[in-house]
Design a protein around this motif. Structure first.
Motif, PDB file in Angstrom:
ATOM      1  N   ARG A  18      -8.873  -3.248  -5.403  1.00  0.00           N
ATOM      2  CA  ARG A  18      -8.918  -3.166  -3.946  1.00  0.00           C
ATOM      3  C   ARG A  18      -8.152  -4.326  -3.314  1.00  0.00           C
ATOM      4  N   ALA A  19      -8.318  -5.527  -3.880  1.00  0.00           N
ATOM      5  CA  ALA A  19      -7.611  -6.698  -3.364  1.00  0.00           C
ATOM      6  C   ALA A  19      -6.103  -6.537  -3.545  1.00  0.00           C
ATOM      7  N   GLU A  22      -4.790  -4.006  -0.954  1.00  0.00           N
ATOM      8  CA  GLU A  22      -4.760  -4.606   0.387  1.00  0.00           C
ATOM      9  C   GLU A  22      -3.581  -5.564   0.522  1.00  0.00           C
ATOM     10  N   ALA A  23      -3.308  -6.348  -0.534  1.00  0.00           N
ATOM     11  CA  ALA A  23      -2.179  -7.279  -0.495  1.00  0.00           C
ATOM     12  C   ALA A  23      -0.857  -6.511  -0.416  1.00  0.00           C
ATOM     13  N   LYS A  25      -0.435  -3.513   0.844  1.00  0.00           N
ATOM     14  CA  LYS A  25      -0.346  -2.925   2.180  1.00  0.00           C
ATOM     15  C   LYS A  25       0.121  -3.966   3.196  1.00  0.00           C
ATOM     16  N   ALA A  26      -0.367  -5.187   3.051  1.00  0.00           N
ATOM     17  CA  ALA A  26       0.030  -6.258   3.970  1.00  0.00           C
ATOM     18  C   ALA A  26       1.522  -6.556   3.845  1.00  0.00           C
ATOM     19  N   TYR A  30       2.762  -0.758  -0.231  1.00  0.00           N
ATOM     20  CA  TYR A  30       1.856   0.350  -0.528  1.00  0.00           C
ATOM     21  C   TYR A  30       1.642   1.150   0.747  1.00  0.00           C
TER      22      TYR A  30
END
Length: 72
Positions: A18-19, A22-23, A25-26, A30
């Motif tokens: 999950r981390a 999220e990274a 996506k930032a 992704y």
């Protein structure tokens, strides 16, 4: 006891995944799965009064996909 250890390891794996997502996506890497169907066209066809089966046949997808688009 081994079952509990396995469950804890699975939870840690999910947290790391999950981390990482999220990274990514930032960073803009992704973005998820690309959209295959034209949602606007499906909604327009439904607004014109076409039935779900007819829309699915014309676009070339399943009725479930049409229902999912119209539900969102």
């Amino acid at each position: 006891v081994l079952g509990m250890v396995g469950e804890m390891e699975l939870n840690h794996l999910k947290e790391r995944q999950r981390a990482g997502i999220e990274a990514a996506k930032a960073k803009g890497v992704y973005k998820g799965r690309p959209v295959r169907l034209d949602h606007k066209k499906v909604r327009e066809m439904a607004a014109q009064g076409m039935k779900v089966s007819a829309i699915a046949g014309q676009i070339g997808c399943s009725r479930g996909a049409v229902y999912k688009i119209l539900g969102s």
